[in-house]
Scaffold this active site. Structure first.
Site, mmCIF file in Angstrom:
data_model
loop_
_atom_site.group_PDB
_atom_site.id
_atom_site.type_symbol
_atom_site.label_atom_id
_atom_site.label_comp_id
_atom_site.label_asym_id
_atom_site.label_seq_id
_atom_site.Cartn_x
_atom_site.Cartn_y
_atom_site.Cartn_z
ATOM 1 N N CYS A 146 -2.230 -11.118 -4.870
ATOM 2 C CA CYS A 146 -2.761 -12.087 -5.836
ATOM 3 C C CYS A 146 -1.674 -12.442 -6.854
ATOM 4 O O CYS A 146 -1.560 -13.595 -7.278
ATOM 5 C CB CYS A 146 -3.998 -11.540 -6.547
ATOM 6 S SG CYS A 146 -5.479 -11.561 -5.520
ATOM 7 N N HIS A 186 0.763 -10.700 9.762
ATOM 8 C CA HIS A 186 2.212 -10.592 9.929
ATOM 9 C C HIS A 186 2.592 -11.515 11.086
ATOM 10 O O HIS A 186 2.001 -11.416 12.167
ATOM 11 C CB HIS A 186 2.614 -9.167 10.333
ATOM 12 C CG HIS A 186 2.304 -8.105 9.331
ATOM 13 N ND1 HIS A 186 3.268 -7.515 8.543
ATOM 14 C CD2 HIS A 186 1.140 -7.495 8.996
ATOM 15 C CE1 HIS A 186 2.712 -6.581 7.773
ATOM 16 N NE2 HIS A 186 1.420 -6.549 8.030
ATOM 17 N N HIS A 240 -5.203 -6.908 0.569
ATOM 18 C CA HIS A 240 -5.437 -8.357 0.490
ATOM 19 C C HIS A 240 -5.127 -8.851 1.892
ATOM 20 O O HIS A 240 -4.002 -8.664 2.379
ATOM 21 C CB HIS A 240 -4.503 -8.982 -0.561
ATOM 22 C CG HIS A 240 -4.671 -10.451 -0.782
ATOM 23 N ND1 HIS A 240 -4.848 -11.021 -2.038
ATOM 24 C CD2 HIS A 240 -4.674 -11.494 0.077
ATOM 25 C CE1 HIS A 240 -4.949 -12.329 -1.927
ATOM 26 N NE2 HIS A 240 -4.835 -12.649 -0.649
ATOM 27 N N HIS A 274 -8.748 -13.989 -2.916
ATOM 28 C CA HIS A 274 -8.698 -12.560 -2.587
ATOM 29 C C HIS A 274 -9.806 -12.168 -1.615
ATOM 30 O O HIS A 274 -10.991 -12.283 -1.926
ATOM 31 C CB HIS A 274 -8.800 -11.683 -3.842
ATOM 32 C CG HIS A 274 -8.659 -10.227 -3.532
ATOM 33 N ND1 HIS A 274 -7.426 -9.607 -3.436
ATOM 34 C CD2 HIS A 274 -9.575 -9.283 -3.215
ATOM 35 C CE1 HIS A 274 -7.599 -8.337 -3.103
ATOM 36 N NE2 HIS A 274 -8.900 -8.114 -2.953
ATOM 37 N N HIS A 280 -4.000 -10.152 5.271
ATOM 38 C CA HIS A 280 -2.749 -10.837 5.607
ATOM 39 C C HIS A 280 -2.453 -10.737 7.094
ATOM 40 O O HIS A 280 -2.831 -9.760 7.757
ATOM 41 C CB HIS A 280 -1.567 -10.278 4.799
ATOM 42 C CG HIS A 280 -1.412 -8.791 4.866
ATOM 43 N ND1 HIS A 280 -2.185 -7.931 4.117
ATOM 44 C CD2 HIS A 280 -0.577 -8.000 5.590
ATOM 45 C CE1 HIS A 280 -1.831 -6.680 4.369
ATOM 46 N NE2 HIS A 280 -0.858 -6.684 5.279
ATOM 47 N N ASN A 295 -3.162 -5.554 10.062
ATOM 48 C CA ASN A 295 -3.605 -4.169 9.919
ATOM 49 C C ASN A 295 -4.845 -4.119 9.045
ATOM 50 O O ASN A 295 -4.929 -4.822 8.033
ATOM 51 C CB ASN A 295 -2.492 -3.326 9.286
ATOM 52 C CG ASN A 295 -1.254 -3.293 10.156
ATOM 53 O OD1 ASN A 295 -1.359 -3.174 11.373
ATOM 54 N ND2 ASN A 295 -0.085 -3.416 9.540
ATOM 55 N N ASP A 299 8.403 -11.150 4.383
ATOM 56 C CA ASP A 299 8.124 -9.740 4.088
ATOM 57 C C ASP A 299 9.368 -9.125 3.443
ATOM 58 O O ASP A 299 10.499 -9.373 3.859
ATOM 59 C CB ASP A 299 7.766 -8.984 5.376
ATOM 60 C CG ASP A 299 7.104 -7.641 5.089
ATOM 61 O OD1 ASP A 299 5.901 -7.516 5.387
ATOM 62 O OD2 ASP A 299 7.789 -6.735 4.566
ATOM 63 N N THR A 338 -1.420 -1.299 3.865
ATOM 64 C CA THR A 338 -0.943 -0.810 2.563
ATOM 65 C C THR A 338 -1.318 -1.753 1.423
ATOM 66 O O THR A 338 -1.379 -1.333 0.274
ATOM 67 C CB THR A 338 0.585 -0.600 2.569
ATOM 68 O OG1 THR A 338 1.215 -1.832 2.925
ATOM 69 C CG2 THR A 338 0.984 0.478 3.551
HETATM 70 P P1 AMP Z 1 0.452 -3.825 5.637
HETATM 71 O O1 AMP Z 1 1.170 -2.507 5.725
HETATM 72 O O2 AMP Z 1 -0.043 -4.352 6.946
HETATM 73 O O3 AMP Z 1 -0.639 -3.791 4.571
HETATM 74 O O4 AMP Z 1 1.527 -4.898 5.181
HETATM 75 C C1 AMP Z 1 1.950 -5.045 3.866
HETATM 76 C C2 AMP Z 1 3.324 -5.655 3.937
HETATM 77 O O5 AMP Z 1 3.632 -6.156 2.647
HETATM 78 C C3 AMP Z 1 4.437 -4.684 4.329
HETATM 79 O O6 AMP Z 1 5.055 -5.142 5.525
HETATM 80 C C4 AMP Z 1 5.384 -4.736 3.122
HETATM 81 O O7 AMP Z 1 6.752 -4.669 3.494
HETATM 82 C C5 AMP Z 1 5.024 -6.057 2.493
HETATM 83 N N1 AMP Z 1 5.321 -6.187 1.067
HETATM 84 C C6 AMP Z 1 5.049 -5.295 0.100
HETATM 85 N N2 AMP Z 1 5.430 -5.785 -1.099
HETATM 86 C C7 AMP Z 1 5.946 -7.019 -0.859
HETATM 87 C C8 AMP Z 1 6.512 -8.021 -1.707
HETATM 88 N N3 AMP Z 1 6.623 -7.881 -3.045
HETATM 89 N N4 AMP Z 1 6.965 -9.164 -1.127
HETATM 90 C C9 AMP Z 1 6.871 -9.327 0.209
HETATM 91 N N5 AMP Z 1 6.331 -8.423 1.052
HETATM 92 C C10 AMP Z 1 5.877 -7.277 0.518
#
Ligand code: AMP
Length: 113
Positions: free
Chosen positions: A6, A101, A97, A45, A99, A86, A29, A94
């Site tokens: 967000c 990939h 929100h 969100h 997303h 994921n 990423d 992680t």
């Molecule tokens: P997930 O583990 O599937 O929730 O993916 C979260 C992704 O967000 C991971 O691949 C991280 O590398 C990426 N990530 C975390 N912080 C940032 C950020 N500030 N800018 C871009 N990507 C990010």
């Protein structure tokens, strides 16, 4: 709400934008796992797939189409690409929100898990 993505949508945290429209944002990423690794998120969100209700149907279709558009913009159509999302702890989500990939630019592993 204390949500990293967000804050990226609002501009509070910087990102390298690849695509944006009124409903979705795509950005690179920060820890790429392939030569092309772009995240595509709804601006609204939604914490995960389990949080997406009926009223989100149009938005979710738009999100998928945006991911395909990103793949095209990044030159991945000929070589191919993978869209991954994921959800929850076992999948190592992680950021809570929703997303997608978009990964490509090299031969990806054939393993799904
Ligand atoms: P997930 O583990 O599937 O929730 O993916 C979260 C992704 O967000 C991971 O691949 C991280 O590398 C990426 N990530 C975390 N912080 C940032 C950020 N500030 N800018 C871009 N990507 C990010």
């Amino acid at each position: 709400m204390d949500c990293l993505f967000c804050k990226i949508v609002s501009g509070e945290i910087p990102s390298t934008k690849v695509y944006e429209d009124d409903k979705v944002l795509a950005f690179r990423d920060i820890a790429p796992q392939a030569p092309v690794h772009v995240l595509v998120i709804p601006k609204k969100h939604i914490s995960g797939w389990y949080d997406a209700k009926d009223e989100s149907d149009e938005l979710l279709a738009h999100l998928m189409r945006a991911a395909a558009l990103v793949a095209e913009k990044e030159g991945l159509v000929e070589g191919g690409f993978r869209i991954v999302s994921n959800c929850g702890e076992d999948a190592d989500q992680t950021v809570k929100h929703l997303h997608l990939h978009v990964l490509g630019g090299r031969k990806l592993s054939s393993e799904m898990a």
